[in-house]
Design a protein around this motif. Structure first.
Motif, PDB file in Angstrom:
ATOM      1  N   THR A  45     -11.094  -6.396  -9.404  1.00 31.65           N
ATOM      2  CA  THR A  45     -12.463  -6.540  -8.935  1.00 31.65           C
ATOM      3  C   THR A  45     -12.489  -6.842  -7.442  1.00 31.65           C
ATOM      4  N   ALA A  46     -11.576  -7.711  -7.014  1.00 24.92           N
ATOM      5  CA  ALA A  46     -11.522  -8.035  -5.590  1.00 24.92           C
ATOM      6  C   ALA A  46     -11.157  -6.808  -4.770  1.00 24.92           C
ATOM      7  N   ALA A  47     -10.230  -6.018  -5.270  1.00 25.97           N
ATOM      8  CA  ALA A  47      -9.839  -4.812  -4.543  1.00 25.97           C
ATOM      9  C   ALA A  47     -11.007  -3.848  -4.442  1.00 25.97           C
ATOM     10  N   LEU A  48     -11.706  -3.631  -5.548  1.00 25.72           N
ATOM     11  CA  LEU A  48     -12.820  -2.682  -5.552  1.00 25.72           C
ATOM     12  C   LEU A  48     -14.024  -3.219  -4.798  1.00 25.72           C
ATOM     13  N   ALA A  49     -14.112  -4.544  -4.651  1.00 25.21           N
ATOM     14  CA  ALA A  49     -15.191  -5.114  -3.850  1.00 25.21           C
ATOM     15  C   ALA A  49     -14.992  -4.758  -2.379  1.00 25.21           C
ATOM     16  N   GLU A  50     -13.748  -4.609  -2.019  1.00 22.22           N
ATOM     17  CA  GLU A  50     -13.438  -4.238  -0.634  1.00 22.22           C
ATOM     18  C   GLU A  50     -13.919  -2.826  -0.340  1.00 22.22           C
ATOM     19  N   GLN A  51     -13.566  -1.890  -1.223  1.00 22.89           N
ATOM     20  CA  GLN A  51     -13.992  -0.501  -1.093  1.00 22.89           C
ATOM     21  C   GLN A  51     -13.618   0.234  -2.370  1.00 22.89           C
ATOM     22  N   PRO A  52     -14.236   1.402  -2.618  1.00 24.83           N
ATOM     23  CA  PRO A  52     -13.835   2.190  -3.786  1.00 24.83           C
ATOM     24  C   PRO A  52     -12.398   2.680  -3.626  1.00 24.83           C
ATOM     25  N   TYR A  53     -11.727   2.822  -4.759  1.00 28.46           N
ATOM     26  CA  TYR A  53     -10.351   3.310  -4.739  1.00 28.46           C
ATOM     27  C   TYR A  53     -10.153   4.310  -5.861  1.00 28.46           C
ATOM     28  N   GLU A  57      -4.333   5.132  -5.845  1.00 29.72           N
ATOM     29  CA  GLU A  57      -4.412   4.169  -4.744  1.00 29.72           C
ATOM     30  C   GLU A  57      -4.307   2.743  -5.272  1.00 29.72           C
ATOM     31  N   LEU A  58      -5.012   2.487  -6.374  1.00 28.19           N
ATOM     32  CA  LEU A  58      -4.949   1.147  -6.968  1.00 28.19           C
ATOM     33  C   LEU A  58      -3.531   0.839  -7.432  1.00 28.19           C
ATOM     34  N   ARG A  59      -2.887   1.843  -7.979  1.00 29.44           N
ATOM     35  CA  ARG A  59      -1.521   1.638  -8.458  1.00 29.44           C
ATOM     36  C   ARG A  59      -0.589   1.268  -7.307  1.00 29.44           C
ATOM     37  N   ARG A  60      -0.764   1.916  -6.176  1.00 35.47           N
ATOM     38  CA  ARG A  60       0.071   1.591  -5.023  1.00 35.47           C
ATOM     39  C   ARG A  60      -0.337   0.254  -4.411  1.00 35.47           C
ATOM     40  N   LEU A  61      -1.641  -0.037  -4.494  1.00 32.77           N
ATOM     41  CA  LEU A  61      -2.159  -1.279  -3.915  1.00 32.77           C
ATOM     42  C   LEU A  61      -1.639  -2.495  -4.683  1.00 32.77           C
ATOM     43  N   VAL A  62      -1.469  -2.342  -5.961  1.00 32.73           N
ATOM     44  CA  VAL A  62      -1.030  -3.430  -6.839  1.00 32.73           C
ATOM     45  C   VAL A  62       0.242  -2.972  -7.539  1.00 32.73           C
ATOM     46  N   PRO A  63       1.368  -3.061  -6.849  1.00 25.43           N
ATOM     47  CA  PRO A  63       2.571  -2.407  -7.378  1.00 25.43           C
ATOM     48  C   PRO A  63       3.071  -3.038  -8.668  1.00 25.43           C
ATOM     49  N   ASP A  64       2.746  -4.293  -8.922  1.00 27.93           N
ATOM     50  CA  ASP A  64       3.307  -4.930 -10.102  1.00 27.93           C
ATOM     51  C   ASP A  64       2.405  -4.828 -11.334  1.00 27.93           C
ATOM     52  N   LEU A  70      -3.329  -0.897 -15.927  1.00 29.15           N
ATOM     53  CA  LEU A  70      -4.325  -0.441 -14.964  1.00 29.15           C
ATOM     54  C   LEU A  70      -5.385   0.393 -15.688  1.00 29.15           C
ATOM     55  N   THR A  71      -4.943   1.339 -16.487  1.00 28.33           N
ATOM     56  CA  THR A  71      -5.870   2.134 -17.289  1.00 28.33           C
ATOM     57  C   THR A  71      -6.745   1.239 -18.153  1.00 28.33           C
ATOM     58  N   GLN A  72      -6.094   0.346 -18.871  1.00 33.51           N
ATOM     59  CA  GLN A  72      -6.781  -0.535 -19.814  1.00 33.51           C
ATOM     60  C   GLN A  72      -7.803  -1.435 -19.124  1.00 33.51           C
ATOM     61  N   THR A  73      -7.385  -2.079 -18.039  1.00 33.55           N
ATOM     62  CA  THR A  73      -8.277  -3.023 -17.365  1.00 33.55           C
ATOM     63  C   THR A  73      -9.472  -2.299 -16.747  1.00 33.55           C
ATOM     64  N   LEU A  74      -9.222  -1.130 -16.137  1.00 33.31           N
ATOM     65  CA  LEU A  74     -10.331  -0.370 -15.570  1.00 33.31           C
ATOM     66  C   LEU A  74     -11.288   0.081 -16.669  1.00 33.31           C
ATOM     67  N   TYR A  75     -10.732   0.455 -17.814  1.00 28.53           N
ATOM     68  CA  TYR A  75     -11.573   0.846 -18.944  1.00 28.53           C
ATOM     69  C   TYR A  75     -12.460  -0.318 -19.377  1.00 28.53           C
TER      70      TYR A  75
ATOM     71  N   GLY B  21      -1.598 -11.233   1.672  1.00 31.05           N
ATOM     72  CA  GLY B  21      -1.343 -10.360   2.811  1.00 31.05           C
ATOM     73  C   GLY B  21      -0.180  -9.412   2.602  1.00 31.05           C
ATOM     74  N   GLY B  22       0.035  -8.985   1.361  1.00 34.44           N
ATOM     75  CA  GLY B  22       1.087  -8.006   1.124  1.00 34.44           C
ATOM     76  C   GLY B  22       2.051  -8.441   0.037  1.00 34.44           C
ATOM     77  N   ASN B  23       2.318  -9.731  -0.031  1.00 35.32           N
ATOM     78  CA  ASN B  23       3.229 -10.238  -1.062  1.00 35.32           C
ATOM     79  C   ASN B  23       2.434 -10.489  -2.336  1.00 35.32           C
ATOM     80  N   ILE B  24       2.174  -9.403  -3.057  1.00 28.74           N
ATOM     81  CA  ILE B  24       1.224  -9.475  -4.161  1.00 28.74           C
ATOM     82  C   ILE B  24       1.728 -10.326  -5.311  1.00 28.74           C
ATOM     83  N   ALA B  25       3.004 -10.205  -5.629  1.00 21.65           N
ATOM     84  CA  ALA B  25       3.497 -10.818  -6.859  1.00 21.65           C
ATOM     85  C   ALA B  25       3.467 -12.352  -6.809  1.00 21.65           C
TER      86      ALA B  25
END
Lengths: 136, 136
Positions: A45-53, A57-64, A70-75, B21-25
């Motif tokens: 939610t915080a990521a999408l509040a910043e801008q649409p993704y 992009e979300l997968r790369r933004l939140v690598p862990d 990701l599919t489940q939570t967005l659903y 700031g980048g260190n997501i985990a």
DNA sequence: GGTGGCAGTCTCAAAAAGAGCCCAGCACTA
DNA sequence: TAGTGCTGGGCTCTTTTTGAGACTGCCACC
């Protein structure tokens, strides 16, 4: 930086709201909160509040986060009306996720808690360390 | 009913705080939030914000929590410094749980979200129903 | 001597989350 | 023309978390 004035209910009233005045199990407040306290809900939610993704992009933004979660939570966020999902018919079809008005409104309320966490994580970490040291 | 003025950060700043700031985990904000988004944390915090309670009282107050999760959640809340646990050396020893100052401070921030949930659960329920009907 | 309240612990089953492989379709490239 | 990579996911398998419920030891009361 916006600032605003908010009236808070008494703690007793909040507890009553969460227990539906006795009907604890099917309380709508708990039902709503439940959908929000997943492991990834607040972060996405915080990521999408910043801008649409988009999904990738979300997968790369939140690598862990795993693709499955990701599919489940967005659903789930979409089902509860916080997130809008739009498919663009490009050559490899791309999907964009964005916050709805409801989602933005919810995030405004969530932000108080996130900000508290940022301001007080040292205190929490200290408490945790102190507690662990007494438990041997 | 108290009212107060709060400055909210920009959404981008909140997202950065949650990602360290980048260190997501290993982000401390996520670490703190994680301890709060258990299934029972917010409900027990709301109950204890009302007044201190003993173990058995909490169990009766929240009938659909298992003893195991009540023990576990109270332990976690105590470890993170939100809850104070005091044992009274009565004949059957009684244990009282209460919020610490840190816990009360956290609950003040959480309350915005709880109140949002109370005000908007109809919208969420409607969104859910509408979504489910389109998914057949 | 049986019953019940106190605050838990222990074990086992069910549900949720995480890891990682697989898919189809298209573009670019060698 | 075959290989490579990007798109947004689905699928299965394993590990972790949660839930249900029986069991404990102590003491008071009946």
């Amino acid at each position: 930086m916006d600032s605003r004035t908010v009236n808070l209910k008494s703690k007793l009233e909040v507890y009553k709201a969460m227990t539906d005045g006795g009907n604890i199990a099917d309380c709508p407040v708990r039902d709503v909160i439940q959908g929000l306290n997943g492991k990834w809900s607040s972060l996405l939610t915080a990521a999408l509040a910043e801008q649409p993704y988009r999904f990738g992009e979300l997968r790369r933004l939140v690598p862990d986060i795993s693709q499955r979660m990701l599919t489940q939570t967005l659903y789930d966020l979409q089902r509860d009306g916080y997130v809008h999902r739009e498919v663009f018919p490009t050559k490899p079809p791309s999907v964009e996720y964005s916050l709805t008005d409801l989602g933005r409104s919810m995030f405004d309320a969530l932000q108080y808690l996130l900000q508290w966490a940022e301001n007080n994580h040292d205190a929490v970490r200290d408490a945790r360390t102190a507690f662990d040291s007494t438990q041997a």
